[in-house]
Design a protein around this motif. Structure first.
Motif, short mmCIF file in Angstrom:
data_model
loop_
_atom_site.label_atom_id
_atom_site.label_comp_id
_atom_site.label_asym_id
_atom_site.label_seq_id
_atom_site.Cartn_x
_atom_site.Cartn_y
_atom_site.Cartn_z
N ASN A 334 11.07 23.88 -0.63
CA ASN A 334 12.33 23.66 -1.34
C ASN A 334 13.41 23.31 -0.33
O ASN A 334 13.65 24.06 0.62
N HIS A 335 14.05 22.17 -0.51
CA HIS A 335 15.07 21.70 0.44
C HIS A 335 16.42 21.67 -0.26
O HIS A 335 16.52 21.17 -1.37
N SER A 380 1.89 33.79 9.03
CA SER A 380 3.24 33.30 8.75
C SER A 380 3.16 32.21 7.70
O SER A 380 2.41 31.25 7.87
N ASP A 381 3.91 32.37 6.62
CA ASP A 381 3.95 31.35 5.58
C ASP A 381 4.49 30.02 6.10
O ASP A 381 3.96 28.96 5.79
N GLU A 382 5.58 30.13 6.86
CA GLU A 382 6.31 28.94 7.31
C GLU A 382 6.66 29.11 8.78
O GLU A 382 7.74 29.57 9.13
N GLU A 383 5.72 28.74 9.65
CA GLU A 383 5.88 29.03 11.08
C GLU A 383 7.06 28.32 11.72
O GLU A 383 7.52 28.75 12.79
N TYR A 384 7.55 27.25 11.10
CA TYR A 384 8.72 26.57 11.67
C TYR A 384 10.04 27.17 11.16
O TYR A 384 11.11 26.78 11.60
N CYS A 385 9.93 28.08 10.24
CA CYS A 385 11.11 28.80 9.71
C CYS A 385 11.13 30.24 10.20
O CYS A 385 12.16 30.76 10.61
N TYR A 386 9.94 30.89 10.15
CA TYR A 386 9.78 32.28 10.59
C TYR A 386 8.41 32.39 11.26
O TYR A 386 7.41 31.96 10.69
N SER A 387 8.35 32.99 12.43
CA SER A 387 7.10 33.01 13.18
C SER A 387 6.62 34.43 13.47
O SER A 387 7.37 35.40 13.35
N ARG A 408 16.38 28.04 7.78
CA ARG A 408 16.72 26.61 7.92
C ARG A 408 17.16 26.28 9.34
O ARG A 408 18.09 26.86 9.87
N ASN A 409 16.46 25.33 9.99
CA ASN A 409 16.85 24.82 11.30
C ASN A 409 16.30 23.40 11.44
O ASN A 409 15.22 23.20 11.98
N PRO A 410 17.03 22.39 10.90
CA PRO A 410 16.57 21.00 10.93
C PRO A 410 16.32 20.56 12.37
O PRO A 410 17.00 21.03 13.30
N PRO A 411 15.33 19.66 12.59
CA PRO A 411 14.49 19.01 11.58
C PRO A 411 13.22 19.80 11.27
O PRO A 411 12.42 19.39 10.41
N TYR A 412 12.98 20.93 11.95
CA TYR A 412 11.71 21.64 11.81
C TYR A 412 11.60 22.38 10.48
O TYR A 412 10.53 22.44 9.87
N CYS A 413 12.68 22.98 10.06
CA CYS A 413 12.70 23.70 8.77
C CYS A 413 13.94 23.21 8.03
O CYS A 413 14.99 23.86 8.05
N PRO A 414 13.85 22.02 7.41
CA PRO A 414 15.04 21.38 6.83
C PRO A 414 15.58 22.08 5.58
O PRO A 414 14.88 22.84 4.95
#
Length: 414
Positions: A334-335, A380-387, A408-414
């Motif tokens: 979801n963005h 981790s569900d979303e390793e680019y958001c939470y690791s 959220r940390n663009p561009p990795y977790c937009p």
């Protein structure tokens, strides 16, 4: 003549709408009042905390737990019969701001008072104090939370409206678990989101599991602000209809008169500054089936009665998890992704001083000995958001589990 008739029609419609709104407002007010009366038991003493919360010292036998149908004839176990011997002395003193303003007398327990504004923040009165449910129906493309531990496939079930970064172990006879959890105050972006650092002990099928939980949480919807608070939680049907935070529904039996669930916990850690942690422990007594929660230096808070469960009462936990979760509808593709932080708000790679950690990870099996799990895995569900990172400097040292991230940390977790 036409304009006069139109004017009368508009007036009548407006009056009808006003009456309808007024009636609806009155109905909601009555329902809120009824719910408040049910939740807030009459105390023998009231303590006003410096942070604005109110504590009611309630007779231990009149606490909310005994409104649960399964606990009508429950006999309180005042203290655990078994002692958990810590194999370390790293647990730090837990303090709560309200304790500076007074104390509850013997024979009572401190309960955070629920106020009208707390209930009005909930999506509904029925959902107050509850986590978002893990839905039982999902498509084949949904994330089933699959992880491998020593080549064993483990499915955590559908991960809906949540993102996790956890360390976990699986087996058949866990009667306890604990860990020293680092205390932080991460940012929560929206009032309908929350973030936790905790321990889970689970049993039952993935879509209808039972769970007992404890740790710290930042949850503005339930508690009214972004402070870090001590919590317990339970469910017998994967959050669908049972269980809640703390004492916001009948279930958990509190026995400690000095520690209040849902109250601000401190002190909290700072980036590259002082680090604070405390031990969270959940253990089962085979003789009663009760799951006891302890914090700090082996201090009992209370217990989840065995009558609440099926799998956790007739057996033990088959899955133990340590780490963090973010609950939000703005996760999983979801963005824009939520900017609610997990742990310290930094990724696990930041390690000590930056990332949130769990040290001294321990399980208890029927040997009744605290031990590091034989096999563990990270997820981790979303390793680019939470690791998640289970890290040791050398093979001779025990790993420390680090977890978290900013969301959220663009561009990795937009």
């Amino acid at each position: 003549m036409f304009s006069l008739a139109l004017g009368l029609f508009v007036f009548c419609v407006s009056a009808a709408e006003h009456h309808h709104v007024k009636a609806k407002t009155k109905r909601i007010s009555l329902e809120v009042h009824k719910k408040l009366k049910l939740l807030n038991k009459r105390g023998v003493k009231t303590i006003k905390s410096e942070d604005g919360d109110i504590i009611d010292c309630v007779d231990i036998y009149k606490q909310p737990a005994f409104d649960h149908p399964a606990l009508r004839n429950h006999k309180i176990q005042m203290r655990p019969s078994n002692h958990v011997q810590n194999d370390h002395n790293s647990s730090q003193l837990v303090s709560q701001i309200w304790q500076r303003s007074g104390s509850c007398p013997d024979g009572t327990i401190p309960i955070r008072r629920i106020r009208k504004q707390d209930l009005l923040r909930a999506t509904s009165l029925e959902n107050f104090g509850k986590k978002m449910p893990v839905h039982s129906s999902y498509s084949p493309t949904d994330d089933k939370g699959t992880v491998y531990i020593n080549s064993t496939r483990v499915e955590l079930g559908p991960q809906v409206n949540r993102s996790a970064a956890i360390l976990l172990t699986t087996g058949y006879n866990y009667i306890g678990a604990q860990g020293d959890i680092n205390i932080w105050t991460p940012r929560v972006e929206s009032p309908d989101e929350f973030t936790t650092a905790q321990i889970w002990l689970k049993n039952g099928p993935g879509e209808a599991f039972e769970s007992v939980e404890s740790g710290w949480v930042v949850n503005p919807k339930v508690y009214g602000n972004g402070a870090t608070r001590l919590f317990v939680y339970w469910t017998k049907d994967s959050y669908k209809s049972s269980g809640c935070f703390d004492l916001t529904c009948p279930g958990f039996v509190q026995t400690n008169k000095d520690i209040a669930l849902g109250m601000v916990l401190g002190p909290v850690s700072s980036k590259m500054g002082p680090q604070y942690q405390t031990t969270f422990s959940i253990t089962k007594e085979p003789s009663t089936g009760n799951w006891w929660v302890r914090i700090g230096q082996n201090v009992p808070v209370g217990y989840f009665p065995g009558e609440l469960f099926y799998y956790l009462t007739r057996g033990a936990a088959t899955l133990v998890e340590w780490g963090g979760e973010v609950f939000s509808s703005k996760v999983k593709q979801n963005h824009p992704h939520t900017a609610t932080g997990m742990g310290s708000g930094d990724f696990a790679s930041g390690k000590l001083g930056n990332a949130c950690y769990v040290k001294q990870v321990r399980i208890i099996d029927y040997s009744k000995q605290l031990k590091y799990p034989e096999w563990v895995g990270t997820y981790s569900d979303e390793e680019y958001c939470y690791s998640a990172l289970n890290y040791a400097l050398s093979l001779a040292q025990e790993p420390v589990f680090y977890f978290g991230g900013p969301g959220r940390n663009p561009p990795y977790c937009p």
